[in-house]
Scaffold this motif. Sequence first.
Motif: not given
Ligand code: FES
Lengths: 109, 844
Positions: B424-426, B455-459, B461
Motif C-alpha cells: 500500500c503506497s498511500c 487499503s484505507t486510502g485510494c483503495g 492496493c
Molecule cells: S495504495 Fe493502499 S490505499 Fe492507496
Amino acid sequence: MSNWITVCRQEDLSPSTGLCALHQGEQVAIFFCGQTSDLYAVSNYDPIGEANVLSRGLMGSLGDAVVVASPLYKQHFNLKTGECLEDPEHKLKTYPIRLESGEVQLQAA
Amino acid sequence: MSKQRVVVVGNGMVGHKFIDNLVNDTDADQYEIVTFSEEPRLAYDRVQLSSYFSGATAEDLAMTDEGYYNDKGVNFVLNDKVSELNTTENYVVTESGRKESYDKLVLATGSFPFVPPIPGNDQEHCLVYRTIEDLEAISASAKQSKVGVVVGGGLLGLEAANALKAAGLETHVVEFAPRLMAVQLDEGGGTLLRRKIEDLGVNVHTEKATSEIVAGETCRYRMNFADGSHLETDMILFSAGIRPQDELARQFDLEIGERGGIVVNDNCQTNVDNVYAIGECALWEGRIYGLVAPGYTMAKVAVSHITGGADQFKGADMSTKLKLLGVDVASIGDAHGNTPGAQSYTYNDEIEQVYKRLIVSEDGKKVLGAVLVGDVEAYGNLLQLMLNDMDLPENPAGLILPAGDGEAAAGLGVDALPDSAVICSCYDVTKGDLQKAVAEGATDMGGIKAATEASTGCGGCAALAKQVLDSELANLGYEVKNDICEHFAYSRQELADIVRIKKIKTFDELLESHGQGLGCEVCKPAVGSILASFWNDYVLEDAHIGLQDTNDIFLGNMQKDGTYSIVPRVAGGEITPDKLIVLGEVAKEFDLYTKVTGGQRIDLFGAQLHELPIIWKKLVDAGFETGHAYGKSLRTVKSCVGSTWCRYGVNDSVGFAINLEDRYKGLRSPHKIKFAVSGCTRECAEAQCKDIGVIATENGWNLYVCGNGGMRPRHGDLFATDLDDETLIKYVDRVLMFYIRTADRLQRTSVWLENLEGGLDYLKEVVIDDKLGLGEELEAEMEASLGNYQCEWKTTIENPEKLKRFQHFINTKEGDDSLAYVVERGQRRPATKEERIQSVELVD
Ligand code: FES
Ligand code: SRM
Ligand SMILES: Cc1cc2nc3c(=O)[nH]c(=O)nc-3n(C[C@H](O)[C@H](O)[C@H](O)COP(=O)(O)OP(=O)(O)OC[C@H]3O[C@@H](n4cnc5c(N)ncnc54)[C@H](O)[C@@H]3O)c2cc1C
Ligand code: SF4
C-alpha cells in the motif's frame, strides 16, 4: 394473582417460525422453537425498520442466544431479553408466555 | 528541560500527517505543537475531494477534528495565514498579527492551482478545483450554467470534468497538449482514453491554446483560441497544473528551485537547519511530488529527523491507478519508454477498447513502466515487478494479454514478492507489515485495515493486500475458512454435495448429522435453497417453512412498511389484453400501486398479508402463475419482439423466450437467475447482461453465459454459436446444474464463473466436451427438479391449513392498523415518517 390470556392454540404454531397476536391492544410476536419446544414473546414492532414485522422474521441462534432476524434489514433481536445484538440501544419489550393445556397464553398487564 | 516548540505552517493532508506522527511518537511529550491553517477547517481528505459532489460532506472528508487536537495538546489556529518568517530570530507572524516563535519550523503549505495568464481569466464564473470552498463555488456556478469547460486535460482536469458532467452540464475539456494525461500516458493510451471519454459525451479539444475569454453570444463567455477557433461556455474551471506554495520561503530567503518549490535534502530540511518543508511545497532533487503518498513519507522522515531517528527520503514512485469518468487508467514508472534501450510490448483491442503497453529494459528482463487503459487488472503485478526489480516471467507479453483465451495470463504469486515490497503506497505498508498484522491476529481485510491502515486510502492496493492476507493465512496453517456460518463447518458447495449424495431431505436432518445450534438466517435459507434445487418440494411444507425468508414464506417481497408485492409470471413479457385487464381490475379493487418492472412484467405493491391469498386466487383463476419475484430462482426471460413482427428479426425470440421461461420456472438456485432472448444482433433484449443470454443468428442461436446487471455489471461470455433449440437447452441444463452444485451462497453466475478455476474454458470442457462425464447426470438432475414444478400460489390457495398463516394476527381478523398512505401521481404509496407525524398532528 396473575392473569393469563389465551391468544391461540398449540396447533397454530409451526416449528421455528413466528406468528403475531393482538394482546391488550399491543402487537406481540410469538415464536416456537421446534428443537427445544420453548416459547418466546416480544414486541412485533421492528424499531429499526419501523414496521410491524418481527413475527415474520427468521428464528435461529447466534452463539448461546436464541434470536429472530428482522425480515427487513436483518438485525438480530435476542428473543429472551429483547435486546438488539447489533445495536443494544434498541430493546424490544418482552412478554411472559406459557403453554397451558394446549393453549398459548400471554400474561395480562 | 522545557519543551521544544514545533510550528507547522499549513494543516493540509501532509501537515496533519506530520502532527499525527509526532503526537503518537514515544517522545511526544517533549514537543509543543502549533499549527496554522489558511483554510477555515482542519485537514481533510483532498484526494477524495470529488466525492463532495456525490454527497460526501465536509465532516465525511475530515481527517481529524478539534477534539483530537485538543486531546493531544496540539494548538491550532484556523483562517489565519502565516505571512512573515524570520529564520534568524526563529519566529513567524500571521496576517492577523499573531507572532509565534519556534525551535523547529515545518512548512507544509502544499500547492495552488495554476491559472494560465489569459486575459479575462478573473471573471465570476472562472474557478479552480482545490478546496472545499472551491467546490461550493463550482456547485453554485453550475446551477446557473448549461455549458462548462475544464481547461487542462490532466488527471485533475478529467476529475473536474466528471464533476461538471455529473452536474448535468454539457462538458468540454480543452487541452494544450496533443493528448490527454500527457504526463502519465503514451500516445496509444491517450488516444483510447479520449475515445472512451468522448463516448461518454464529454467533448475533448486538444492542441488548443486559449488566447482570451470574452463575453459570449449564446453562453456567458466565449473562449478564443490561438488557431482562430472559439468555444462558448457558461463557466470555466482551470485545472492546468499545480504550483508549489513557496511564497513564504521565497520572500524570506529560503532556497527555492528554479521553477519553484522549497529545496530540501534527504532529511526534508531546507537550507536552514531547523526549517523543514514537506508535501507538495517541497522540492527534492529537482522534483515536486504531486501525490499524497510521497508527502506522507516526507512527514515521517521529518518527524524521524526531529526526534533523532535516521529515516531518509529517497524519492517516491509516481505510479497511479485511477478511474476517470468511469474509465480505468493506470500508469507505471517510465510510461513513455524514455530509458535508453527500452523496448515495449503493446496490446491494443479497439473492439473492447483496451490498451496496454509494457515497457521493458534493454535486456528484456525487467519492467520499466506500463500504460494501461480500459483494463488495469495487471497494475498490481506490474508495479510489484518494477518496484522490487524482479525478473520478468518467461513470456512477458502474457502479463498484458487478456486471460482466458488460450493460455492464462502469466500471474505473479504474492509469495514471490520480497517482504520489503510496498503493497500500500498511500500508507507505506509493506508485505512484511501485513504478515506481521496477520501473525498478530488479523484474519480478514477489516483486521488488516485496522492494524496497518493498508487499503484505507485510494483503495488501489485492496486486491493485492487480500492476496497477501490469504496466502499468509494459508502459510500459518489456517484454513481459509469458507464455512457458511457458525452452525455448519461447511461451504455451500460442500453442503450441496452432502444433501445430494446423502439424499438429505430436511434442514433438521442436516443440522443433526452435520451441524450445531439452531441455525440462523444465513444457513436456513441457503439449505432451503439447496433442498429445493435438488428435490423441489413445496417450500411451505412444515419441514421447510422455517427455512424461508419472509419473502418465500409469504410468496411475495416484503416492502418497507411490511406489506407485500405481487408479481405474476408474464413469460417472455408477452401478455394478452384480457390478462392485462385482469391485472388492472385486481389492482383497482385492492388499491395496489402498479408499476411495469425492469423485467418486462407488472408489479402490484401494497398488499396486506390477509389480502395476498384473495388476490392470488383471482389471478390464478384468470390463468396467472407466481412469478417467483421473491425466490432465489428463475426470474424472467426477457425477449424482444423478434422475427414475428420486427423487420430485422431472424428468429422467433418471443416464442423461444416463453419456452425457456416455462421450462426453467420454479428452479431454485444459489441466487436469482435471469435470461433474455434477442431476435437478432441488435440485441434489444439486452441478453448479454443476463445469466443466460440467447441471440438469434442466421444459423440458430448464440449462447452467452454468466452476464450480470445490478451492482457489478458484467457482460456474458460467448459460450457456443449457431445452436439448435435442443442443444441450447442441453447446454443450459448443464451450466445451471453445475452452477447449482458448485456455487457459493448468494453468488450470481457472473461471480461464480470468475471464481471457477479454469474459468470459461473449463466450463466449456465440462459442458460441451463433457470432460468430467457429468453431462447426463446434470441433465437428469435438472429434469427431476423441473418435473416437480408447481405454482406455489396455486398449491397454497388450495390448502386451507396453509392459508391460516396469511393473517396479520392469529387471534383476530383485523389488519395492521399502523399502515398509512398518501396519494401521489394518482396512486397510493407509503407515507414517510414526516408525513405520518403531520397527519397525527392534523387529527389531534
Ligand atoms: S495504495 Fe493502499 S490505499 Fe492507496
Ligand atoms: C421490481 C423491480 C424494479 C422495477 O420496478 O422495475 C426490482 C425490484 C427489486 N429488486 Fe431488482 N428489480 C427489478 C429488476 C432488476 C433488474 C433488471 C432486469 O432484471 O432486467 C436488475 C439488474 C439485472 C440483474 O439482476 O443482473 C436488478 C438487480 C437487482 C439486484 C442486484 C443483483 C446483482 O447481482 O447485483 C438486487 C439485490 C439482490 O438481488 O441481492 C435486486 C433486488 C430487488 C428487490 C428484491 C429488493 C428487495 O429485497 O426488496 C426488489 C424487490 C421488488 C419487489 O418487491 O417486488 N435487484 N433488478 C424489477 C423486477 C423485475 C421482475 O419483473 O422480476
Ligand atoms: C481534486 C484532487 C484530487 C486529487 N487526487 C489525488 C489522488 O488520487 N492521489 C494522490 O496521491 N493525490 C491526489 N491529489 C493531490 C493531494 O491532494 C495532494 O498531494 C495533498 O493534498 C498534498 O498535501 P499537502 O499537505 O502537501 O498540501 P495541501 O493538502 O494542499 O495542504 C496545504 C495547506 O496549507 C495551507 N497553507 C498554505 N500556505 C499557508 C500559509 N502561509 N499559512 C497557513 N496555511 C497555509 C493551505 O491552505 C492548505 O490548507 C488530489 C488533489 C486534488 C485537488
Ligand atoms: S433485437 Fe432484432 S429482432 Fe429484436 S427487436 Fe431488436 S432489431 Fe428487432
